[in-house]
Design a protein around this motif. Structure first.
Motif, PDB file in Angstrom:
ATOM      1  N   ALA B 210      45.765  37.705  35.899  1.00  0.00           N
ATOM      2  CA  ALA B 210      46.048  37.261  37.265  1.00  0.00           C
ATOM      3  C   ALA B 210      47.444  37.708  37.668  1.00  0.00           C
ATOM      4  O   ALA B 210      48.380  37.618  36.874  1.00  0.00           O
ATOM      5  CB  ALA B 210      45.939  35.743  37.353  1.00  0.00           C
ATOM      6  N   SER B 211      47.575  38.199  38.912  1.00  0.00           N
ATOM      7  CA  SER B 211      48.901  38.525  39.433  1.00  0.00           C
ATOM      8  C   SER B 211      49.596  37.212  39.774  1.00  0.00           C
ATOM      9  O   SER B 211      48.977  36.154  39.777  1.00  0.00           O
ATOM     10  CB  SER B 211      48.767  39.390  40.675  1.00  0.00           C
ATOM     11  N   ARG B 212      50.902  37.309  40.100  1.00  0.00           N
ATOM     12  CA  ARG B 212      51.624  36.080  40.433  1.00  0.00           C
ATOM     13  C   ARG B 212      50.984  35.370  41.623  1.00  0.00           C
ATOM     14  O   ARG B 212      50.836  34.155  41.646  1.00  0.00           O
ATOM     15  CB  ARG B 212      53.083  36.410  40.753  1.00  0.00           C
ATOM     16  N   ALA B 214      47.884  35.572  42.583  1.00  0.00           N
ATOM     17  CA  ALA B 214      46.591  35.013  42.169  1.00  0.00           C
ATOM     18  C   ALA B 214      46.787  33.722  41.377  1.00  0.00           C
ATOM     19  O   ALA B 214      45.994  32.790  41.502  1.00  0.00           O
ATOM     20  CB  ALA B 214      45.814  36.039  41.335  1.00  0.00           C
ATOM     21  N   ARG B 218      44.856  30.787  42.933  1.00  0.00           N
ATOM     22  CA  ARG B 218      43.629  30.443  42.230  1.00  0.00           C
ATOM     23  C   ARG B 218      43.799  29.325  41.210  1.00  0.00           C
ATOM     24  O   ARG B 218      42.820  28.735  40.768  1.00  0.00           O
ATOM     25  CB  ARG B 218      43.079  31.697  41.537  1.00  0.00           C
TER      26      ARG B 218
END
Lengths: 355, 303
Positions: B210-212, B214, B218
């Motif tokens: 996951a990106s930051r 995301a 999420r």
């Protein structure tokens, strides 16, 4: 087994804090983990094993040194860009998602199509035998079930390396034994390189292809479980894994001489000076008086353990030796406290330690 | 069932009622009572010097939307002034909620991630304004934003502007003032939610590609959502009914519903309209909350 190196740490140093108060959690550790092997980092808590794992995962950057994955330098790559997944000690499952959504999370974040995410999640659920729980929320699962979901979630994106940070420590003994077998099965089925961190020597010995023993930020020895157990390189490794006897000795031609005067043959030993002889309790046997190499000893205490009886002996110079004698059918080894006996060390079982 | 059992059950029921009497009394007199009075008043005729005359009338309710033409009695025109006030109240309250959320979230995050020792100090600092009278806090903000106030003086002194920016007596002033006053009401529930949040989940998500952004969208936001909902309600509801802040910072000009209601019970001498407005406000708040909570609790498309 393939000899390709999956993960490598080169002279990795990790310091927390700065200046005089800096704590060196990892002190110049170099290690090569082969592709497809079950590698265990074993050591007491605070030995730096988790720090090393976090360097490989990318949660921490080393103060010095490098981390390589398949030969590529990944030292400063963030965790979301490393093909490495972690099974956390606390599992760290997402409480707002279902089991299936947890497992699909990594794939979804990689931008895989929904159909593939769904299919892989289903396959992973089957792999960890949790098909019936796909739509449960995490809070509705037991510890062992959460463990399986955590494994499936980390395996789903098919990482190059799976890192496991004491994943079994929260489980009760029976479940832990089950999961040990389960982990080994998963590793063989998926062929993924496992790097397992534990302080439990039994776990390390039973599951691993190779074990790395650490303490105080240093890597002491890397080898197969048998190597580590039978040929420990130093006092720490010998004492941390299993029980053992330490006897002060001095080097003589062909072996070492114990404090009591007895000479024990040790092959390939050179030089002179004092050293430590180590021998596992199960490699100490009773001998008949006058037998070659027999060492006189006095029985101090006897403890019955069922399959074997621990016999606490002292040599003439006061050195203590524990012998683990197999219990005879009537349970009585035929010894009494205070009795003088002769003992011998099984040929080749005694080791001389470097320090 | 035996007689003894019946008797025991009756006794249990009686005891239960007896025990809940204090709560029922409070609910009747403190909550339902005043509301009922308001409801009744809204259907009465206004008295000449305030108060009400006990004559049934729908005048109060009608005058929310329509006002009688002064020069042409019997002709009703659309009361756009009232609607402007309603619209301004809703708009300013929404803006206040959004701003306090935008400022409050990082603040709450900051506090929740401090070591336990200093965390207590930060929370203490957040709650200090509560010890001060609302009026004083509002006047303080007035001092900051008025033409000769801190901000304008500073900007003029540094030469960024040549003439003071008129902030006081505008909607912006009310907006700034309400955001300042209600910020703690956002920070505290957010802090409670973030404090319970397991920070290890961030690492887990980050580990799973996951990106930051995301991670925030999420994992963090869905899990602290109850705190966001609670904070938004705690800010939105009093904002909508705010009286003191809009009166001081907005002057008499930029009224909000609260001021308008107050006016009816004061100089306006139109209690039925005031009561009808109060009931309308209650309905607006209730509907807004229902819509908001339902929307917020709806499962997000991903999770």
């Amino acid at each position: 087994m393939a000899q390709t190196i999956a993960v490598e740490a080169r002279n990795a140093v990790k310091e927390f804090g700065s200046g005089a108060s800096a704590v060196r959690a990892l002190d110049d550790v170099s290690i090569s983990i082969r592709e497809g092997e079950f590698f265990t980092l074993l050591g007491p808590s605070g030995c730096g094993k988790t720090t090393l794992l976090r360097l490989i995962a990318g949660f921490e950057m080393p103060s010095a040194g490098k981390i390589l994955l398949n030969g590529q330098d990944i030292t400063y790559l963030p965790p979301n860009r490393r093909p490495v997944n972690t099974v956390f000690q606390s599992y760290a499952l997402f409480p707002h998602l279902t089991v299936a959504q947890n497992i699909g999370f990594g794939l979804e974040m990689q931008g895989r199509p929904a159909s593939e995410v769904k299919a892989t999640a289903a396959r992973m659920l089957a792999l960890v035998k949790m098909e019936a729980f796909a739509n449960r929320k995490i809070g509705q699962l037991s510890g062992g079930q959460q463990q399986r979901v955590a494994l499936a979630r980390a395996l789903a994106p098919a990482p190059k390396v799976l890192l496991l940070d004491e994943p079994l420590s929260a489980l009760d003994l029976k479940l832990r034994k089950e999961m040990q077998i389960e982990l080994k099965r998963l590793q063989l089925e998926t062929g993924i390189t496992f790097v397992f961190v534990t302080h439990d020597q039994e776990e390390a010995l039973t599951m691993s292809d190779r074990v790395g023993v650490m303490s105080a930020g240093k890597l002491h020895q890397v080898g197969s479980p048998k190597d580590i157990y039978t040929r420990p390189v130093n006092r720490f490794v010998a004492s941390f894994i299993g029980e053992t006897n330490f006897l002060p000795a001095s080097k003589v031609p062909g072996g070492v001489q114990l404090g009591c005067g007895a000479v024990v043959e040790v092959a390939g030993l050179t030089g002179t000076g004092t050293t430590t002889l180590t021998v596992r309790p199960e490699q100490v046997r009773l001998a008949t008086q006058g037998e070659a190499g027999a060492i006189p000893a006095t029985v101090r205490n006897l403890v019955y353990f069922g399959t074997d009886t621990h016999c606490y002996l002292s040599l003439s110079d006061g050195a203590e030796v524990i012998a683990r004698l197999q219990s005879p059918s009537n349970g009585d080894v035929g010894l009494e406290t205070g009795q003088t006996v002769a003992l011998r060390l099984v040929q080749g079982a005694a080791q001389v330690l470097a320090d | 069932m035996s007689d003894a059992e019946k008797a025991r059950d009756t006794a249990t029921v009686r005891t239960s009622w007896l025990l809940s009497t204090p709560a029922l009394v409070v609910l009747t007199f403190a909550a339902s009572g005043p509301l009922l009075i308001m409801l009744v008043y809204s259907f009465l005729t206004k008295g000449q010097y305030g108060n009400v005359e006990w004559v049934f009338s729908t005048e109060g309710w009608r005058s929310i939307l329509y006002s009688e033409d002064i020069f042409d009695p019997g002709v009703f025109v659309w009361a756009d002034a009232h609607l402007t006030i309603f619209w301004r109240s809703v708009k300013l309250s929404l803006m206040t909620t959004v701003l306090t959320l935008a400022v409050g979230f990082p603040t709450a995050w900051f506090i929740a991630t401090r070591p336990p020792k200093s965390r207590a100090l930060w929370l203490f600092l957040i709650t200090i304004p509560f010890w001060t009278n609302l009026l004083i806090r509002t006047v303080a903000i007035f001092e900051v934003i008025r033409n000769e106030g801190v901000i304008n003086s500073l900007l003029m002194w540094t030469g960024i502007i040549s003439a003071p920016i008129q902030i006081t007596y505008t909607d912006t002033a009310v907006f700034i003032g309400m955001a300042y006053v209600y910020l703690p009401l956002m920070v505290l529930p957010l802090f409670a939610a973030i404090d319970r949040f397991d920070m290890r989940l961030i690492e887990a998500a980050y580990d799973l590609y996951a990106s930051r952004l995301a991670v925030l969208r999420r994992v963090i936001l869905p899990i602290v959502r109850p705190g966001i909902i609670a904070g938004s309600i705690l800010v939105f509801v009093p904002s909508l009914g705010a009286v003191v802040t809009p009166r001081i910072l907005g002057g008499g000009k930029n009224m909000m519903i609260g001021n308008f209601i107050e006016l009816q019970f004061g100089q306006g001498r139109n209690w039925p309209l005031g009561a009808a407005l109060s009931m309308s406000l209650l309905v607006i708040v209730t509907v807004a909350l229902l819509v908001y909570v339902r929307a917020a609790n709806r499962e997000s498309p991903h999770g």
